[in-house]
Scaffold this motif. Structure first.
Motif, short mmCIF file in Angstrom:
data_model
loop_
_atom_site.label_atom_id
_atom_site.label_comp_id
_atom_site.label_asym_id
_atom_site.label_seq_id
_atom_site.Cartn_x
_atom_site.Cartn_y
_atom_site.Cartn_z
N LEU A 125 8.53 -12.15 -4.57
CA LEU A 125 7.42 -11.74 -4.72
C LEU A 125 7.06 -12.44 -6.20
CD1 LEU A 125 8.31 -7.70 -5.81
CD2 LEU A 125 6.34 -8.85 -4.55
N PRO A 126 5.70 -13.12 -6.42
CA PRO A 126 5.32 -13.88 -7.49
C PRO A 126 5.08 -13.20 -8.99
CG PRO A 126 3.73 -13.00 -5.58
CD PRO A 126 4.54 -12.62 -5.11
N LYS A 158 -0.80 -6.01 -9.63
CA LYS A 158 -0.04 -6.25 -10.05
C LYS A 158 0.51 -6.11 -7.94
CE LYS A 158 2.69 -2.38 -11.14
NZ LYS A 158 3.87 -1.88 -12.31
N CYS A 159 1.92 -7.00 -7.65
CA CYS A 159 1.79 -6.88 -5.96
C CYS A 159 3.39 -5.74 -6.21
CB CYS A 159 2.43 -7.82 -5.54
SG CYS A 159 3.35 -9.59 -5.49
N THR A 160 3.87 -5.40 -5.31
CA THR A 160 4.76 -4.49 -4.84
C THR A 160 5.41 -3.98 -3.23
OG1 THR A 160 6.27 -2.36 -5.40
CG2 THR A 160 4.00 -2.64 -5.02
N ASN A 161 5.89 -4.13 -2.64
CA ASN A 161 6.64 -3.84 -1.46
C ASN A 161 6.66 -5.47 -0.98
OD1 ASN A 161 6.81 -1.53 -2.21
ND2 ASN A 161 5.07 -0.86 -1.33
N MET A 177 5.15 -10.89 2.79
CA MET A 177 3.38 -10.64 2.36
C MET A 177 4.64 -9.52 0.92
SD MET A 177 1.65 -12.07 4.51
CE MET A 177 0.48 -11.21 4.55
N VAL A 178 3.37 -9.44 0.56
CA VAL A 178 3.32 -8.11 -0.61
C VAL A 178 2.23 -7.30 -0.63
CG1 VAL A 178 4.53 -10.05 -2.34
CG2 VAL A 178 2.08 -9.92 -2.10
#
Length: 367
Positions: free
Chosen positions: A223-224, A133-136, A141-142
Motif C-alpha cells: 500500500l502506498p 485513500k486506498c485499501t485492499n 493493485m489497490v
C-alpha cells in the motif's frame, strides 16, 4: 530504452496508507506539487471531468411563489460547460490525499414564471473537497476509497433572456441547487477518481522485454504511504531470463533522501540494478587473430607477442596465436557518492589451432 521506460514510471504514487514498510528494489517519493500536476493532467486537462459532468441533469426547480409572487418552474436544467476548473492537493499524514476541485458550472434550462416562459442561464461556483485513500492491497493493485466528499456552493449568477428576474426566483434557485448539486457532483467525482486510479495504477504494473534476453516486471509492492511532506510507494521488481528463471536480488530497505525542491525521487537499489544489468549487458565472445599489429581497447599488440614458436617442437605447423575474450559471470554496478562503476569479469584465452582443428591453450587468465 527499457531502463528509460523504467525511470519514467509515473507516479500516481499515490493513494496512501499509513504503512511504512519498504519491500523491494525500487522506491518512489513524490511531492504534493508533482501529485497535483499528475492529477490535474489526468482529470482536468484531458477533459475527463468535463466529459462525465456533461451528462449531469439537475432536477426541476419548482416554487409556489408565495402570496406576492407568481409560481416558478425551471425545467430541463443541464450542464453546458465547466469553466476554469482548478485542482489542488494536500497530503494528510497517515490518512491520504485531500483533493479539491474548484470550478464554475454553467447551467441552462427553461424558466416559467406565472405565464411567462423564458430561457434561463445559471453560473454557479462550486468547491468539491474529497479525502482519498486506498485499501485492499492484493497482487500489486489497490482499491480507491473516497471519504468525506464536501461540496460547497459559492456565488450564483442567474440570467434570463428577458432580463427580468425577481428576488424570489433567485432565492428559489439558490436553495434548490444547494439541496441537489452536492448529491449529483460527489458521485461523479468518485467515478472520475476511480477511472484515474485504474489508468495510473496500470503504469505501476508492467512487463518490459529486454531484447531477447528476458523481461523486467515491476508492480506495486505494498500500500502506498503518505506523510505531510511526500507521498511514497515501493515497487517490487522481478528480473527474468528467457525461460522464466528469476535473477535474485536483495530486497532490503533503503531510505530515500529528502525531496527538498525536487518533485520526484525514484530510487533503485544497487542489487536490483545488478540483476537488470545481467540482462542488459550481453557481450558475445571477442576473437582477435594475430596480425603484424592489432589494437585491443587502445592497446597495441606487436608481432613479437604473436610468435610461431620456432624452438617448440610441439608447436610447429600451427597457426599464429589467437586471443579470445569471454564475459565471465554477471556484471556488477558499484554505487558511490556521485559515481557509478560497472565491473565486467572476463576470461582471456590465448590459444593456437593445430592443423587437425584441435586447440592448444597457451594461457587462461581471469581479469
Amino acid at each position: 530504452m527499457t531502463m528509460l521506460k523504467l525511470f519514467g514510471i509515473v507516479f500516481f504514487c499515490g493513494l496512501l496508507s499509513p504503512s511504512q514498510e519498504v519491500l523491494s528494489g525500487l522506491s518512489c517519493a513524490v511531492s504534493p506539487r508533482a501529485m497535483q500536476d499528475v492529477l490535474s493532467d489526468a482529470i482536468i486537462h484531458n477533459g475527463l471531468l468535463q466529459r462525465h459532468l456533461k451528462g449531469l441533469v439537475v432536477p426541476n426547480i419548482v416554487g409556489d411563489g408565495g402570496l406576492l409572487s407568481s409560481p416558478t418552474s425551471i425545467t430541463g436544467l443541464h450542464l453546458v460547460k465547466v469553466r476554469l476548473p482548478k485542482l489542488s492537493v494536500v497530503l494528510l499524514s497517515g490518512i491520504g490525499v485531500q483533493m479539491t476541485i474548484a470550478a464554475k458550472l454553467e447551467l441552462s434550462g427553461n424558466c416559467l414564471v406565472g405565464l411567462l416562459s423564458d430561457l434561463i442561464d445559471i453560473l454557479v461556483d462550486v468547491n468539491i473537497t474529497v479525502n482519498i485513500k486506498c485499501t485492499n492491497f492484493e497482487s500489486g493493485m489497490v482499491q480507491v476509497v473516497i471519504e468525506d466528499c464536501l461540496c460547497i456552493l459559492g456565488a450564483i449568477k442567474i440570467k434570463i433572456l428577458s432580463g427580468l428576474l425577481s428576488i424570489s426566483v433567485n432565492n428559489i434557485v439558490l436553495n434548490q441547487l444547494k439541496a441537489t448539486l452536492p448529491g449529483l457532483l460527489c458521485p461523479v467525482v468518485d467515478i472520475v477518481i476511480n477511472l484515474v486510479n485504474i489508468q495510473l495504477m496500470s503504469t505501476l504494473n508492467a512487463v518490459f522485454p529486454v531484447g531477447t534476453a528476458g523481461t523486467i516486471h515491476y508492480q506495486l509492492a505494498s500500500l502506498p504511504f503518505t506523510s505531510g511532506l511526500f507521498l511514497g510507494l515501493d515497487l517490487d521488481g522481478a528480473v527474468k531470463q528467457v525461460g522464466g528463471s528469476i535473477i535474485p536480488h536483495d530486497s532490503s530497505a533503503s531510505a530515500l533522501p529528502p525531496l527538498l525542491d525536487k518533485l520526484l525521487i525514484l530510487g533503485l537499489r544497487q542489487s536490483f540494478l545488478n540483476a537488470a544489468l545481467t540482462l542488459l549487458i550481453r557481450i558475445a565472445p571477442q576473437i582477435f587473430p594475430c596480425s603484424p599489429e592489432i589494437v585491443m581497447g587502445g592497446l597495441r599488440i606487436a608481432t613479437s607477442m604473436c610468435p610461431r614458436f620456432p624452438q617448440c617442437s610441439a608447436c610447429r605447423g600451427i597457426s599464429p596465436l589467437v586471443i579470445k575474450l569471454t564475459l565471465s559471470g554477471n556484471p556488477l554496478i558499484l554505487l558511490e557518492e556521485n559515481k557509478a562503476t560497472v565491473e565486467l569479469s572476463v576470461m582471456i584465452q590465448l590459444f593456437v589451432e593445430r592443423l587437425d582443428g584441435t586447440i592448444l591453450n597457451i594461457l587462461l587468465l581471469k581479469a
